[in-house]
Design a protein around this motif. Sequence first.
Motif, PDB file in Angstrom:
ATOM      1  N   ALA A   9     -25.771 101.544   0.573  1.00  0.00           N
ATOM      2  CA  ALA A   9     -24.854 101.435  -0.562  1.00  0.00           C
ATOM      3  C   ALA A   9     -23.739 102.473  -0.481  1.00  0.00           C
ATOM      4  CB  ALA A   9     -25.629 101.584  -1.866  1.00  0.00           C
ATOM      5  N   LEU A  10     -24.077 103.712  -0.101  1.00  0.00           N
ATOM      6  CA  LEU A  10     -23.066 104.764  -0.033  1.00  0.00           C
ATOM      7  C   LEU A  10     -22.078 104.530   1.105  1.00  0.00           C
ATOM      8  CD1 LEU A  10     -24.962 108.083  -0.889  1.00  0.00           C
ATOM      9  CD2 LEU A  10     -23.699 106.541  -2.376  1.00  0.00           C
ATOM     10  N   LEU A  11     -22.562 104.039   2.244  1.00  0.00           N
ATOM     11  CA  LEU A  11     -21.641 103.723   3.339  1.00  0.00           C
ATOM     12  C   LEU A  11     -20.704 102.582   2.945  1.00  0.00           C
ATOM     13  CD1 LEU A  11     -23.779 104.012   6.601  1.00  0.00           C
ATOM     14  CD2 LEU A  11     -21.707 105.286   6.046  1.00  0.00           C
ATOM     15  N   GLU A  12     -21.236 101.620   2.191  1.00  0.00           N
ATOM     16  CA  GLU A  12     -20.394 100.517   1.737  1.00  0.00           C
ATOM     17  C   GLU A  12     -19.330 101.016   0.761  1.00  0.00           C
ATOM     18  OE1 GLU A  12     -20.785  96.057  -0.243  1.00  0.00           O
ATOM     19  OE2 GLU A  12     -22.586  97.208   0.251  1.00  0.00           O
ATOM     20  N   GLN A  13     -19.720 101.914  -0.133  1.00  0.00           N
ATOM     21  CA  GLN A  13     -18.759 102.488  -1.073  1.00  0.00           C
ATOM     22  C   GLN A  13     -17.675 103.268  -0.338  1.00  0.00           C
ATOM     23  OE1 GLN A  13     -20.938 104.806  -3.977  1.00  0.00           O
ATOM     24  NE2 GLN A  13     -22.342 103.117  -4.397  1.00  0.00           N
ATOM     25  N   ARG A  14     -18.085 104.019   0.675  1.00  0.00           N
ATOM     26  CA  ARG A  14     -17.145 104.844   1.424  1.00  0.00           C
ATOM     27  C   ARG A  14     -16.153 103.990   2.213  1.00  0.00           C
ATOM     28  NH1 ARG A  14     -14.115 109.355   2.253  1.00  0.00           N
ATOM     29  NH2 ARG A  14     -13.737 109.675   4.487  1.00  0.00           N
ATOM     30  N   ASN A  15     -16.647 102.941   2.881  1.00  0.00           N
ATOM     31  CA  ASN A  15     -15.812 102.156   3.792  1.00  0.00           C
ATOM     32  C   ASN A  15     -15.189 100.923   3.158  1.00  0.00           C
ATOM     33  OD1 ASN A  15     -16.415 103.915   5.953  1.00  0.00           O
ATOM     34  ND2 ASN A  15     -18.321 102.810   6.376  1.00  0.00           N
ATOM     35  N   GLY A  16     -15.665 100.571   1.968  1.00  0.00           N
ATOM     36  CA  GLY A  16     -15.144  99.370   1.330  1.00  0.00           C
ATOM     37  C   GLY A  16     -15.736  98.088   1.865  1.00  0.00           C
ATOM     38  N   GLU A  17     -16.738  98.196   2.731  1.00  0.00           N
ATOM     39  CA  GLU A  17     -17.436  97.035   3.278  1.00  0.00           C
ATOM     40  C   GLU A  17     -18.811  97.485   3.748  1.00  0.00           C
ATOM     41  OE1 GLU A  17     -15.295  95.501   6.623  1.00  0.00           O
ATOM     42  OE2 GLU A  17     -14.901  97.486   7.444  1.00  0.00           O
ATOM     43  N   PRO A  18     -19.797  96.583   3.746  1.00  0.00           N
ATOM     44  CA  PRO A  18     -21.157  96.988   4.103  1.00  0.00           C
ATOM     45  C   PRO A  18     -21.295  97.294   5.585  1.00  0.00           C
ATOM     46  CG  PRO A  18     -21.057  94.620   3.755  1.00  0.00           C
ATOM     47  CD  PRO A  18     -19.721  95.165   3.345  1.00  0.00           C
ATOM     48  N   PRO A  19     -22.179  98.234   5.931  1.00  0.00           N
ATOM     49  CA  PRO A  19     -22.472  98.481   7.349  1.00  0.00           C
ATOM     50  C   PRO A  19     -23.367  97.379   7.900  1.00  0.00           C
ATOM     51  CG  PRO A  19     -23.928  99.781   5.972  1.00  0.00           C
ATOM     52  CD  PRO A  19     -22.982  99.077   5.038  1.00  0.00           C
ATOM     53  N   VAL A  20     -23.439  97.288   9.208  1.00  0.00           N
ATOM     54  CA  VAL A  20     -24.430  96.418   9.851  1.00  0.00           C
ATOM     55  C   VAL A  20     -25.788  97.103   9.729  1.00  0.00           C
ATOM     56  CG1 VAL A  20     -25.185  95.410  12.041  1.00  0.00           C
ATOM     57  CG2 VAL A  20     -22.754  95.439  11.436  1.00  0.00           C
ATOM     58  N   VAL A  21     -26.819  96.343   9.415  1.00  0.00           N
ATOM     59  CA  VAL A  21     -28.152  96.906   9.198  1.00  0.00           C
ATOM     60  C   VAL A  21     -29.058  96.534  10.371  1.00  0.00           C
ATOM     61  CG1 VAL A  21     -30.131  97.028   7.650  1.00  0.00           C
ATOM     62  CG2 VAL A  21     -27.838  96.756   6.703  1.00  0.00           C
ATOM     63  N   LEU A  22     -29.705  97.539  10.952  1.00  0.00           N
ATOM     64  CA  LEU A  22     -30.595  97.349  12.096  1.00  0.00           C
ATOM     65  C   LEU A  22     -32.022  97.674  11.666  1.00  0.00           C
ATOM     66  CD1 LEU A  22     -28.388  99.289  14.700  1.00  0.00           C
ATOM     67  CD2 LEU A  22     -28.264  96.856  14.109  1.00  0.00           C
ATOM     68  N   LEU A  23     -32.890  96.674  11.666  1.00  0.00           N
ATOM     69  CA  LEU A  23     -34.279  96.857  11.260  1.00  0.00           C
ATOM     70  C   LEU A  23     -35.174  96.644  12.477  1.00  0.00           C
ATOM     71  CD1 LEU A  23     -34.293  94.793   7.910  1.00  0.00           C
ATOM     72  CD2 LEU A  23     -33.780  97.212   8.230  1.00  0.00           C
ATOM     73  N   LYS A  61     -25.245  91.130   3.706  1.00  0.00           N
ATOM     74  CA  LYS A  61     -24.946  92.035   4.823  1.00  0.00           C
ATOM     75  C   LYS A  61     -25.388  91.392   6.129  1.00  0.00           C
ATOM     76  CE  LYS A  61     -25.595  96.259   2.074  1.00  0.00           C
ATOM     77  NZ  LYS A  61     -25.698  95.561   0.779  1.00  0.00           N
ATOM     78  N   GLN A  62     -24.766  91.771   7.220  1.00  0.00           N
ATOM     79  CA  GLN A  62     -25.238  91.318   8.529  1.00  0.00           C
ATOM     80  C   GLN A  62     -26.403  92.198   8.939  1.00  0.00           C
ATOM     81  OE1 GLN A  62     -22.848  91.851  12.187  1.00  0.00           O
ATOM     82  NE2 GLN A  62     -23.149  89.665  12.565  1.00  0.00           N
ATOM     83  N   ILE A  63     -27.525  91.560   9.268  1.00  0.00           N
ATOM     84  CA  ILE A  63     -28.748  92.282   9.597  1.00  0.00           C
ATOM     85  C   ILE A  63     -29.249  91.825  10.958  1.00  0.00           C
ATOM     86  CG2 ILE A  63     -30.960  93.082   8.679  1.00  0.00           C
ATOM     87  CD1 ILE A  63     -30.340  91.496   6.123  1.00  0.00           C
ATOM     88  N   LEU A  64     -29.646  92.768  11.797  1.00  0.00           N
ATOM     89  CA  LEU A  64     -30.332  92.473  13.050  1.00  0.00           C
ATOM     90  C   LEU A  64     -31.751  92.984  12.901  1.00  0.00           C
ATOM     91  CD1 LEU A  64     -27.359  92.125  13.889  1.00  0.00           C
ATOM     92  CD2 LEU A  64     -27.909  93.222  16.055  1.00  0.00           C
ATOM     93  N   ILE A  65     -32.718  92.069  12.970  1.00  0.00           N
ATOM     94  CA  ILE A  65     -34.115  92.392  12.710  1.00  0.00           C
ATOM     95  C   ILE A  65     -34.945  92.076  13.940  1.00  0.00           C
ATOM     96  CG2 ILE A  65     -36.058  92.037  11.140  1.00  0.00           C
ATOM     97  CD1 ILE A  65     -34.073  90.644   9.220  1.00  0.00           C
TER      98      ILE A  65
END
Length: 385
Positions: free
Chosen positions: A301-315, A337-341
């Motif tokens: 959430a904080l990275l999205e607030q900072r950049n104005g768009e969500p980060p890619v999530v790696l699970l 969000k784009q997620i790679l699981i």
Amino acid sequence: MNIQALKLERFRNIRQLEFSPVPGANVIYGDNAQGKTNILEAVWLFTGGKSFRGGKDSDFIRFGEENTSLQLEFSAGGRPQTAAVYLGEGRKNAFLNEIKQPSIGKLMGEFCAVFFSPDHLLLVKQGPEYRRRLIDTSLCQAYPKYAKILDSYQKILRQRASLLRDIPRSASLLDMLDVWDNSLVEYGGYITAVRAGYVKRLAEEAREVYAGISDGRETLGVCYRTSYELGGEPATRQEFTDAYRLAVRRNRGEDIAHGSTMAGPHRDDIDITIDGSSARSFGSQGQQRSCVLALKLAECALLEQRNGEPPVVLLDDVMSELDESRRGYLLNRLEGKQILITCCDVGLFRGLREGAVYHISNGALLEEPRLISSAEPVQNSGTAL
């Protein structure tokens, strides 16, 4: 932020791989040691950070080969971008939009991702260095300047430690210590101020997430704790710097005796509590995992607030470590969000409404991915989907 294409050559056990993930959830499944985590590691390198596995650059190169090539096409800030990393034969090159960069670290802040693995689930139980790393990793992506100052601070620590060990044999070196201390406290004050401010915002986000996980029955607390007395509640960088300067002066004798700097951001910690009690000492395993889940989602959430768009999530194989309710909560919070699981058991994703599933074996993606729609849940057939 979305990945359009990833191309790898001679990376780890991967001979050649081209991967075009869909905008939502991308499930990569297969047996252990087939290359699932290698894909996530390759993506992570484009954040400009070090591999979450550690090791040497030569470890990235496929056995028997002399170099490796990684290429990424992604969108950031609403426009298409490209990045490339080449390692081997004594060279380490990085490119952004076909322009050569001074180092891979210069990619930091251009492409952002959040990585979540089973190791993170032990974050509450582990030592302070793991919690500091969680904070620093996110801050380095959000604020590339922070990464430079953190690196400078760590270099000064090593140089100061060497000087501290030499002082007992040569008292004349004490004058040099003043020079190092001035830089130490300036960098250290900056790091502490930035971390403390970040943790305060992280705590607010994580508290909300944890309330959702626990159905409002418990309250999560997250607080930055310095390794020295602050003498109040500093609000500015200068106040943090002044407090650290005083601590360094007071600790000089102890530092010389131990041959190391006994206080500073390299020894700070993050306190995590549930209803006011230490999660590390009194929290159940389920509560501790919920704490980490809340922190990682708050990081997103904080990275999205900072950049104005969500980060890619790696699970990375984290779903098998969570119970069904926490898996469902995680996927629900990451929707959009784009997620790679990665996982071994694709059956864990029967409730996945949209996305794509890929089967990997011996470093190669097999067959075309199967797209998932809200009307067609994933089935675990044990074969490539």
